[in-house]
Design an enzyme around this catalytic site. Structure first.
Site, short mmCIF file in Angstrom:
data_model
loop_
_atom_site.label_atom_id
_atom_site.label_comp_id
_atom_site.label_asym_id
_atom_site.label_seq_id
_atom_site.Cartn_x
_atom_site.Cartn_y
_atom_site.Cartn_z
N ILE A 196 -11.47 -8.21 0.85
CA ILE A 196 -12.69 -7.60 0.30
C ILE A 196 -12.40 -7.04 -1.08
O ILE A 196 -11.52 -6.20 -1.22
CB ILE A 196 -13.17 -6.44 1.20
N LYS A 252 0.82 -1.22 0.00
CA LYS A 252 0.00 0.00 0.00
C LYS A 252 0.84 1.26 0.00
O LYS A 252 0.46 2.26 -0.60
CB LYS A 252 -0.98 -0.01 1.18
N LYS A 301 -4.10 3.88 2.55
CA LYS A 301 -5.26 3.20 1.97
C LYS A 301 -6.25 4.19 1.39
O LYS A 301 -6.82 3.98 0.32
CB LYS A 301 -5.94 2.33 3.04
N GLY A 343 -7.61 -6.45 2.26
CA GLY A 343 -7.15 -7.70 1.67
C GLY A 343 -8.23 -8.65 1.14
O GLY A 343 -8.25 -8.96 -0.04
#
Lengths: 208, 208
Positions: free
Chosen positions: B73, B42, B142, B71
């Site tokens: 989803i 990320k 993220k 991870g």
């Protein structure tokens, strides 16, 4: 209508008729004539998805049905692509908005089923003919589509035990509350096959 | 290592080093040598995603980073494909599991920050060096990745106002409870551009 399916300028057919007939016949003709197809028709996909996908493959065209379950939520493609390497053991979902609204009103405001349904119709949540929703048929179609993808096998609507919400009474909600439970229409599918072998699933339990 | 990037038998490079350096250099070389790349990094994607995607396009290879956010989803691909026709106005997410565990323990059990963190480390939820999690840096990476996809523009980690949870005290939770609030580390990004014109967004507000 015949020209429509044979017109070479048309590449993609989008079906928004709904219901099984004549949508199914039109979709079959479109695929057979080499047209890509986009549909949100959950009944047709739930009942005839395998046949239509085979037809699409045979004619080297695409059949997409993302909006058939959970319109605004990407579900179909994630099951087909991102999650395809996963072994999914079960699906547990509140999958029908109309019945969830009705159940919430019955539980929270203590109204009876027909009042809650009337209110849902006034607000435009429920169809004029609410049978498919309140009898769990809509949920059954959606679960058949999701379970077929998740378990990579063919789950038909008639494989699914279906029980609607129309016979629930205010007393059921009283009992549920006393016991600390909520009443929900759940779409449940569990896979209990032998993942080590290539044999078909030993059993597949699904209910709405 | 040089042979690794030039070996014609290798089609795909999977990077699992983590951190910015030397992962970034390796990823650039892999893409430049015409290898497809899969990474869950990320930090590299948040800081250098646009550059790497351009490099991938230039060399006609794929760069996939589905596991860089959430991870298990599917999020990246749905943003790239199924949701791409949508106009997304905002993202509001609890995006970091470690801090969410710590905050839940502090709120529910009344323990202080360092006790909750120690417990998270014992359980393997928090890294030995928990700085990136508790200072909101992980959430910032993220959010930068998700906001870039959702708003189809480049959002860098340094564009995001970042505030961690390490200075929260048990008293903060008492006040929150009295006022009927919960304390959560939220990743928030809102888009306020002019959707009618082709001009770049007027403002983009994001914070963690």
């Amino acid at each position: 209508a015949d020209e429509f399916f044979t017109e070479p300028e048309i590449d993609i057919v989008v079906e928004v008729i709904g219901g099984e007939s004549p949508a199914l016949q039109y979709l079959k003709r479109a695929l057979s004539c080499g047209k890509h197809v986009v549909t949100a028709n959950k009944e047709v996909i739930a009942k005839h998805g395998a046949e239509l996908l085979a037809l699409a493959q045979q004619h080297k065209v695409g059949l997409r049905y993302e909006a058939s379950v959970g319109g605004g939520i990407p579900l179909i493609a994630p099951f087909q692509y991102e999650l395809v390497a996963n072994k999914i053991n079960g699906i547990y979902a509140i999958i029908n908005g109309t019945t969830n609204y009705i159940l919430t009103r019955m539980a929270r405001d203590g109204v009876d089923f027909s009042s809650a349904l009337s209110r849902a119709q006034e607000l435009g949540y429920a169809e004029a003919n609410p049978r498919d929703d309140v009898e769990g048929i809509d949920a059954t179609y959606k679960l058949a589509i999701l379970a077929s993808l998740a378990f990579q096998s063919q789950v038909r609507p008639e494989d699914i035990h279906c029980e609607g919400i129309s016979r629930l009474s205010t007393r059921d909600f009283q009992y549920a509350r006393e016991l600390g439970f909520a009443i929900k229409l759940l779409a449940i599918a569990t896979f209990s096959g032998d993942s080590q072998s290539k044999s078909p699933p030993l059993s597949l339990v699904a209910s709405c």
